[in-house]
Design a protein around this motif. Sequence first.
Motif, PDB file in Angstrom:
ATOM      1  N   TYR A   1      13.795  33.257  19.318  1.00  0.00           N
ATOM      2  CA  TYR A   1      14.145  34.637  19.001  1.00  0.00           C
ATOM      3  C   TYR A   1      15.631  34.891  19.246  1.00  0.00           C
ATOM      4  N   HIS A   2      16.230  35.692  18.373  1.00  0.00           N
ATOM      5  CA  HIS A   2      17.603  36.157  18.577  1.00  0.00           C
ATOM      6  C   HIS A   2      17.590  37.182  19.713  1.00  0.00           C
ATOM      7  N   GLU A   3      18.772  37.515  20.232  1.00  0.00           N
ATOM      8  CA  GLU A   3      18.872  38.493  21.314  1.00  0.00           C
ATOM      9  C   GLU A   3      18.278  39.850  20.939  1.00  0.00           C
ATOM     10  N   ASP A   4      18.331  40.199  19.650  1.00  0.00           N
ATOM     11  CA  ASP A   4      17.773  41.489  19.222  1.00  0.00           C
ATOM     12  C   ASP A   4      16.261  41.429  19.004  1.00  0.00           C
ATOM     13  N   GLY A   5      15.669  40.269  19.259  1.00  0.00           N
ATOM     14  CA  GLY A   5      14.222  40.134  19.150  1.00  0.00           C
ATOM     15  C   GLY A   5      13.721  39.631  17.819  1.00  0.00           C
ATOM     16  N   THR A   6      14.606  39.435  16.850  1.00  0.00           N
ATOM     17  CA  THR A   6      14.159  38.924  15.557  1.00  0.00           C
ATOM     18  C   THR A   6      13.887  37.425  15.657  1.00  0.00           C
ATOM     19  N   PRO A   7      12.830  36.965  14.995  1.00  0.00           N
ATOM     20  CA  PRO A   7      12.466  35.549  15.096  1.00  0.00           C
ATOM     21  C   PRO A   7      13.357  34.668  14.222  1.00  0.00           C
ATOM     22  N   ARG A   8      13.451  33.404  14.613  1.00  0.00           N
ATOM     23  CA  ARG A   8      14.159  32.408  13.800  1.00  0.00           C
ATOM     24  C   ARG A   8      13.538  31.050  14.085  1.00  0.00           C
ATOM     25  N   LEU A   9      13.709  30.130  13.145  1.00  0.00           N
ATOM     26  CA  LEU A   9      13.252  28.758  13.336  1.00  0.00           C
ATOM     27  C   LEU A   9      14.437  27.926  13.793  1.00  0.00           C
ATOM     28  N   ARG A  10      14.266  27.197  14.899  1.00  0.00           N
ATOM     29  CA  ARG A  10      15.345  26.382  15.464  1.00  0.00           C
ATOM     30  C   ARG A  10      14.935  24.922  15.425  1.00  0.00           C
ATOM     31  N   GLU A  11      15.839  24.057  14.968  1.00  0.00           N
ATOM     32  CA  GLU A  11      15.579  22.617  14.926  1.00  0.00           C
ATOM     33  C   GLU A  11      15.524  22.052  16.335  1.00  0.00           C
ATOM     34  N   PHE A  12      14.638  21.068  16.541  1.00  0.00           N
ATOM     35  CA  PHE A  12      14.573  20.390  17.837  1.00  0.00           C
ATOM     36  C   PHE A  12      14.072  18.962  17.620  1.00  0.00           C
ATOM     37  N   GLY A  13      14.328  18.120  18.587  1.00  0.00           N
ATOM     38  CA  GLY A  13      13.818  16.752  18.555  1.00  0.00           C
ATOM     39  C   GLY A  13      14.433  15.897  17.470  1.00  0.00           C
ATOM     40  N   ASN A  14      13.814  14.743  17.281  1.00  0.00           N
ATOM     41  CA  ASN A  14      14.293  13.769  16.297  1.00  0.00           C
ATOM     42  C   ASN A  14      13.665  14.009  14.936  1.00  0.00           C
ATOM     43  N   SER A  15      14.432  13.721  13.899  1.00  0.00           N
ATOM     44  CA  SER A  15      13.884  13.795  12.547  1.00  0.00           C
ATOM     45  C   SER A  15      12.902  12.637  12.360  1.00  0.00           C
TER      46      SER A  15
ATOM     47  N   SER B   1       0.810  -1.230   0.000  1.00  0.00           N
ATOM     48  CA  SER B   1       0.000   0.000   0.000  1.00  0.00           C
ATOM     49  C   SER B   1       0.840   1.275   0.000  1.00  0.00           C
ATOM     50  N   LEU B   2       2.147   1.161   0.249  1.00  0.00           N
ATOM     51  CA  LEU B   2       3.034   2.321   0.252  1.00  0.00           C
ATOM     52  C   LEU B   2       3.620   2.626  -1.127  1.00  0.00           C
ATOM     53  N   ARG B   3       3.410   1.724  -2.072  1.00  0.00           N
ATOM     54  CA  ARG B   3       3.960   1.928  -3.420  1.00  0.00           C
ATOM     55  C   ARG B   3       3.367   3.197  -4.032  1.00  0.00           C
ATOM     56  N   GLY B   4       4.243   3.981  -4.656  1.00  0.00           N
ATOM     57  CA  GLY B   4       3.813   5.217  -5.304  1.00  0.00           C
ATOM     58  C   GLY B   4       3.891   6.445  -4.408  1.00  0.00           C
ATOM     59  N   LEU B   5       4.108   6.247  -3.119  1.00  0.00           N
ATOM     60  CA  LEU B   5       4.247   7.387  -2.218  1.00  0.00           C
ATOM     61  C   LEU B   5       5.703   7.847  -2.169  1.00  0.00           C
ATOM     62  N   LYS B   6       5.903   9.139  -2.104  1.00  0.00           N
ATOM     63  CA  LYS B   6       7.232   9.727  -1.935  1.00  0.00           C
ATOM     64  C   LYS B   6       7.432   9.943  -0.438  1.00  0.00           C
ATOM     65  N   PHE B   7       8.625   9.628   0.056  1.00  0.00           N
ATOM     66  CA  PHE B   7       8.923   9.801   1.477  1.00  0.00           C
ATOM     67  C   PHE B   7      10.074  10.776   1.656  1.00  0.00           C
ATOM     68  N   LEU B   8       9.894  11.731   2.577  1.00  0.00           N
ATOM     69  CA  LEU B   8      10.904  12.733   2.867  1.00  0.00           C
ATOM     70  C   LEU B   8      11.297  12.666   4.332  1.00  0.00           C
ATOM     71  N   VAL B   9      12.552  12.991   4.606  1.00  0.00           N
ATOM     72  CA  VAL B   9      13.016  13.111   5.988  1.00  0.00           C
ATOM     73  C   VAL B   9      12.803  14.572   6.386  1.00  0.00           C
ATOM     74  N   VAL B  10      12.106  14.784   7.504  1.00  0.00           N
ATOM     75  CA  VAL B  10      11.846  16.143   7.973  1.00  0.00           C
ATOM     76  C   VAL B  10      12.375  16.307   9.394  1.00  0.00           C
ATOM     77  N   GLN B  11      12.818  17.524   9.694  1.00  0.00           N
ATOM     78  CA  GLN B  11      13.331  17.875  11.011  1.00  0.00           C
ATOM     79  C   GLN B  11      12.387  18.898  11.625  1.00  0.00           C
ATOM     80  N   PRO B  12      11.723  18.560  12.751  1.00  0.00           N
ATOM     81  CA  PRO B  12      10.849  19.542  13.397  1.00  0.00           C
ATOM     82  C   PRO B  12      11.609  20.819  13.752  1.00  0.00           C
ATOM     83  N   VAL B  13      10.912  21.945  13.650  1.00  0.00           N
ATOM     84  CA  VAL B  13      11.483  23.237  14.013  1.00  0.00           C
ATOM     85  C   VAL B  13      10.517  23.950  14.961  1.00  0.00           C
ATOM     86  N   THR B  14      11.062  24.860  15.745  1.00  0.00           N
ATOM     87  CA  THR B  14      10.263  25.658  16.667  1.00  0.00           C
ATOM     88  C   THR B  14      10.674  27.116  16.518  1.00  0.00           C
ATOM     89  N   LEU B  15       9.783  28.003  16.889  1.00  0.00           N
ATOM     90  CA  LEU B  15      10.061  29.426  16.802  1.00  0.00           C
ATOM     91  C   LEU B  15      10.831  29.880  18.032  1.00  0.00           C
TER      92      LEU B  15
END
Length: 97
Positions: A34-48, A18-32
């Motif tokens: 902030y830098h010290e100056d208050g600008t936002p950034r996405l930071r990786e966390f947890g397991n891929s 049933s998985l035939r034809g599906l594309k699989f990607l490795v993804v890394q969770p990210v969280t929001l």
Amino acid sequence: MILARVIGNVWSTRKEESLRGLKFLVVQPVTLTYHEDGTPRLREFGNSLIAADQIGAGEDEIVMVASGSSARQSLVNHNIPIDAAIVGIIDKETFEV
């Protein structure tokens, strides 16, 4: 839903039928964070994780990932054995500081 960055692909020549034809990607969770100056950034966390992709996400894109039984609901066949599916590609993020 999980916000994640696509970091790679997975190929498998032998898998559940049933998985035939599906594309699989490795993804890394990210969280929001902030830098010290208050600008936002996405930071990786947890397991891929591996997510099924039927919308055409590419490497280094930020995506929305549904997990658990919600992941199966995004597919035509709800009985496919997957735990995660990419359900959206983020075009732009805006964050309030």
